[in-house]
Design an enzyme around this catalytic site. Structure first.
Site, PDB file in Angstrom:
ATOM      1  N   ASP A 178     -25.383 -35.983 -20.164  1.00 58.42           N
ATOM      2  CA  ASP A 178     -26.729 -35.568 -20.575  1.00 58.42           C
ATOM      3  C   ASP A 178     -27.274 -34.659 -19.469  1.00 58.42           C
ATOM      4  O   ASP A 178     -26.860 -33.503 -19.361  1.00 58.42           O
ATOM      5  CB  ASP A 178     -27.542 -36.861 -20.776  1.00 58.42           C
ATOM      6  CG  ASP A 178     -28.893 -36.664 -21.418  1.00 58.42           C
ATOM      7  OD1 ASP A 178     -29.009 -35.845 -22.340  1.00 58.42           O
ATOM      8  OD2 ASP A 178     -29.855 -37.337 -21.014  1.00 58.42           O
ATOM      9  N   THR A 179     -28.135 -35.158 -18.589  1.00 59.06           N
ATOM     10  CA  THR A 179     -28.599 -34.303 -17.482  1.00 59.06           C
ATOM     11  C   THR A 179     -27.469 -34.019 -16.496  1.00 59.06           C
ATOM     12  O   THR A 179     -27.527 -33.068 -15.725  1.00 59.06           O
ATOM     13  CB  THR A 179     -29.749 -34.975 -16.688  1.00 59.06           C
ATOM     14  OG1 THR A 179     -29.247 -36.158 -16.056  1.00 59.06           O
ATOM     15  CG2 THR A 179     -30.916 -35.317 -17.588  1.00 59.06           C
TER      16      THR A 179
HETATM   17  P1  5GP Z   1     -27.304 -38.376 -17.485  1.00 56.20           P
HETATM   18  O1  5GP Z   1     -27.202 -39.063 -16.182  1.00 56.20           O
HETATM   19  O2  5GP Z   1     -26.209 -37.356 -17.726  1.00 56.20           O
HETATM   20  O3  5GP Z   1     -28.662 -37.827 -17.755  1.00 56.20           O
HETATM   21  O4  5GP Z   1     -27.188 -39.499 -18.586  1.00 56.20           O
HETATM   22  C1  5GP Z   1     -25.986 -40.016 -18.982  1.00 56.20           C
HETATM   23  C2  5GP Z   1     -26.216 -41.373 -19.554  1.00 56.20           C
HETATM   24  O5  5GP Z   1     -27.412 -41.395 -20.320  1.00 56.20           O
HETATM   25  C3  5GP Z   1     -25.115 -41.744 -20.519  1.00 56.20           C
HETATM   26  O6  5GP Z   1     -24.110 -42.462 -19.847  1.00 56.20           O
HETATM   27  C4  5GP Z   1     -25.832 -42.628 -21.495  1.00 56.20           C
HETATM   28  O7  5GP Z   1     -25.801 -43.948 -21.015  1.00 56.20           O
HETATM   29  C5  5GP Z   1     -27.262 -42.159 -21.470  1.00 56.20           C
HETATM   30  N1  5GP Z   1     -27.550 -41.316 -22.640  1.00 56.20           N
HETATM   31  C6  5GP Z   1     -27.650 -39.980 -22.697  1.00 56.20           C
HETATM   32  N2  5GP Z   1     -27.899 -39.560 -23.951  1.00 56.20           N
HETATM   33  C7  5GP Z   1     -27.968 -40.682 -24.695  1.00 56.20           C
HETATM   34  C8  5GP Z   1     -28.171 -40.935 -26.094  1.00 56.20           C
HETATM   35  O8  5GP Z   1     -28.335 -40.037 -26.930  1.00 56.20           O
HETATM   36  N3  5GP Z   1     -28.137 -42.238 -26.481  1.00 56.20           N
HETATM   37  C9  5GP Z   1     -27.958 -43.266 -25.601  1.00 56.20           C
HETATM   38  N4  5GP Z   1     -27.970 -44.502 -26.081  1.00 56.20           N
HETATM   39  N5  5GP Z   1     -27.743 -43.072 -24.305  1.00 56.20           N
HETATM   40  C10 5GP Z   1     -27.742 -41.791 -23.853  1.00 56.20           C
END
Ligand code: 5GP
Ligand code: MG
Length: 183
Positions: free
Chosen positions: A108-109
């Site tokens: 995601d981020t």
């Molecule tokens: P980042 O650190 O890249 O922002 O977030 C990654 C984590 O955010 C993923 O491992 C997941 O746990 C959570 N995440 C991101 N998008 C989603 C989503 O659409 N649904 C859910 N349930 N979790 C998400």
């Protein structure tokens, strides 16, 4: 939590086919002369189901694996991340010098993968390859290397196939989008 329903985005057969081709890609990326063994590091809990399928697909493609897990947290209970990644459970095995396949459900981020990649490097892991089932490139805030992506998706909140909404829906065999019901 207002009422919502879940709309299918990727069906069970679509997921199965993509996980198998992803395993083939991962194997093709391994050094020709290197050992065909990977230390798999899925991130609890969201990557569990994906990792369970991916490890068996890797086995079918001739790779042996050793399994460990890590857990970090950044999301609270809702649909948005706090942006601050905390290590909740470190590896039990020593990754020093071993080729690692880091597995997560969603990029995601990029903060989670960035944090874990740095952590694995600090622990002396061998080459670290990163695989995610889903990637939301439009959400990226941190430049992070993601080597293998199952599917790119738009900025929607998804559940199923291990991924939760407030700890629910992990058991769904498909990936679906959470859609708020209208009044
Ligand atoms: P980042 O650190 O890249 O922002 O977030 C990654 C984590 O955010 C993923 O491992 C997941 O746990 C959570 N995440 C991101 N998008 C989603 C989503 O659409 N649904 C859910 N349930 N979790 C998400
Ligand atoms: Mg996660």
């Amino acid at each position: 939590m207002s009422p919502y329903h879940v709309e299918v985005l990727f069906t069970e057969p679509q997921l199965a086919a993509r996980v198998d081709s992803l395993a083939a890609e991962i194997v093709a990326g391994l050094p020709e002369d290197g050992a065909r063994e990977l230390l798999l590091v899925p991130l609890l809990k969201g990557a569990m189901v994906f990792a369970a399928d991916l490890m068996r697909a890797l086995s079918r493609h001739g790779v042996t694996v050793v399994l460990d897990v890590m857990q970090v947290s950044s999301y609270g209970g809702g649909q948005t991340s706090s942006g601050h990644v905390v290590l909740k459970r470190d590896l039990g095995l020593n990754p020093a010098g071993r080729p690692v396949l880091l597995i997560d459900d969603i990029a995601d981020t990029g903060r989670t993968l960035d944090f874990v990649q740095r952590h694995l490097a600090e622990r002396g892991a061998g080459p670290v390859t990163t695989a995610v089932l889903l990637d939301k490139p439009s959400r990226r805030e941190v430049e992070v290397r993601v080597d293998h992506v199952g599917f790119e998706i738009p900025d929607r909140f998804v559940v199923g196939y291990g991924v939760d909404y407030a700890e629910r829906h992990r058991e769904l065999p498909f990936v679906g989008v959470v859609v708020e019901d209208r009044e």
